[in-house]
Design a protein around this motif. Structure first.
Motif, PDB file in Angstrom:
ATOM      1  N   LEU A  12       1.138  -1.019   0.353  1.00 44.79           N
ATOM      2  CA  LEU A  12       0.073  -0.196  -0.617  1.00 44.79           C
ATOM      3  C   LEU A  12       0.854   2.115   0.268  1.00 44.79           C
ATOM      4  N   ALA A  13       1.829   1.604   0.780  1.00 41.40           N
ATOM      5  CA  ALA A  13       3.026   2.511   1.127  1.00 41.40           C
ATOM      6  C   ALA A  13       3.358   2.603  -0.242  1.00 41.40           C
ATOM      7  N   TYR A  14       3.503   1.455  -1.015  1.00 47.47           N
ATOM      8  CA  TYR A  14       4.501   1.366  -2.719  1.00 47.47           C
ATOM      9  C   TYR A  14       2.915   1.816  -3.626  1.00 47.47           C
ATOM     10  N   LEU A  15       2.266   1.706  -3.289  1.00 46.97           N
ATOM     11  CA  LEU A  15       0.689   2.232  -4.459  1.00 46.97           C
ATOM     12  C   LEU A  15       1.030   3.302  -3.901  1.00 46.97           C
ATOM     13  N   ASP A  16       0.795   4.475  -2.527  1.00 51.07           N
ATOM     14  CA  ASP A  16       0.720   5.841  -2.609  1.00 51.07           C
ATOM     15  C   ASP A  16       2.186   6.547  -2.505  1.00 51.07           C
ATOM     16  N   GLU A  17       3.347   5.845  -3.374  1.00 46.31           N
ATOM     17  CA  GLU A  17       3.475   6.450  -3.552  1.00 46.31           C
ATOM     18  C   GLU A  17       4.234   6.624  -5.288  1.00 46.31           C
ATOM     19  N   GLY A  18       2.888   6.505  -5.891  1.00 49.71           N
ATOM     20  CA  GLY A  18       1.842   6.777  -6.937  1.00 49.71           C
ATOM     21  C   GLY A  18       2.817   5.423  -8.325  1.00 49.71           C
ATOM     22  N   HIS A  19       2.735   4.156  -7.667  1.00 48.25           N
ATOM     23  CA  HIS A  19       2.894   3.201  -8.351  1.00 48.25           C
ATOM     24  C   HIS A  19       1.745   2.095  -9.033  1.00 48.25           C
ATOM     25  N   ALA A  24       3.365  -3.183  -8.495  1.00 49.92           N
ATOM     26  CA  ALA A  24       2.952  -3.808  -7.110  1.00 49.92           C
ATOM     27  C   ALA A  24       3.603  -5.456  -7.388  1.00 49.92           C
ATOM     28  N   GLU A  25       2.863  -5.956  -8.462  1.00 49.41           N
ATOM     29  CA  GLU A  25       2.915  -6.904  -8.797  1.00 49.41           C
ATOM     30  C   GLU A  25       3.838  -7.793  -9.339  1.00 49.41           C
ATOM     31  N   ARG A  26       4.892  -6.982 -10.050  1.00 48.94           N
ATOM     32  CA  ARG A  26       6.117  -7.021 -10.780  1.00 48.94           C
ATOM     33  C   ARG A  26       6.990  -6.911  -9.062  1.00 48.94           C
ATOM     34  N   ARG A  27       6.822  -6.427  -8.377  1.00 47.82           N
ATOM     35  CA  ARG A  27       8.256  -5.657  -7.779  1.00 47.82           C
ATOM     36  C   ARG A  27       7.929  -6.753  -6.600  1.00 47.82           C
TER      37      ARG A  27
END
Length: 50
Positions: A12-19, A24-27
Protein backbone atom coordinates in the motif's frame (compact mmCIF):
# COMPACT_ATOMS: atom_id res chain seq x y z
CA UNK A 1 -2.24 -17.21 0.03
CA UNK A 2 -2.50 -15.06 3.15
CA UNK A 3 -0.24 -12.03 3.42
CA UNK A 4 0.97 -10.45 6.65
CA UNK A 5 -0.24 -7.00 7.61
CA UNK A 6 3.34 -5.78 7.18
CA UNK A 7 3.49 -7.07 3.60
CA UNK A 8 0.14 -5.49 2.75
CA UNK A 9 1.22 -2.20 4.33
CA UNK A 10 4.43 -2.26 2.29
CA UNK A 11 2.47 -2.76 -0.95
CA UNK A 12 0.00 0.00 0.00
CA UNK A 13 2.86 2.41 0.74
CA UNK A 14 4.33 1.59 -2.68
CA UNK A 15 0.96 2.30 -4.31
CA UNK A 16 0.71 5.57 -2.37
CA UNK A 17 4.01 6.64 -3.93
CA UNK A 18 2.23 6.65 -7.28
CA UNK A 19 3.08 3.18 -8.55
CA UNK A 20 0.42 1.06 -10.22
CA UNK A 21 -0.99 -2.25 -9.00
CA UNK A 22 0.81 -3.90 -11.95
CA UNK A 23 4.09 -2.36 -10.76
CA UNK A 24 3.40 -3.80 -7.29
CA UNK A 25 2.74 -7.19 -8.87
CA UNK A 26 6.15 -7.15 -10.52
CA UNK A 27 8.02 -5.84 -7.48
CA UNK A 28 6.37 -7.80 -4.64
CA UNK A 29 5.02 -10.89 -6.39
CA UNK A 30 1.42 -10.27 -5.34
CA UNK A 31 -1.34 -10.25 -7.91
CA UNK A 32 -2.35 -6.84 -9.19
CA UNK A 33 -5.95 -7.76 -8.28
CA UNK A 34 -4.94 -8.25 -4.65
CA UNK A 35 -3.00 -4.99 -4.54
CA UNK A 36 -5.93 -3.08 -6.03
CA UNK A 37 -8.41 -4.79 -3.68
CA UNK A 38 -6.31 -3.90 -0.61
CA UNK A 39 -6.24 -0.26 -1.72
CA UNK A 40 -9.99 -0.17 -2.38
CA UNK A 41 -10.71 -1.79 0.99
CA UNK A 42 -8.43 0.66 2.81
CA UNK A 43 -9.91 3.65 1.01
CA UNK A 44 -13.51 2.46 1.44
CA UNK A 45 -14.19 2.33 -2.30
CA UNK A 46 -16.01 -0.87 -3.27
CA UNK A 47 -16.01 -2.14 -6.84
CA UNK A 48 -18.68 -0.49 -8.96
CA UNK A 49 -20.84 -3.04 -10.81
CA UNK A 50 -20.95 -2.61 -14.58
Amino acid sequence: MAYSKEAIDEVLAYLDEGHSARDAERRFGVSHESAARWRRKRDGKPIQPS
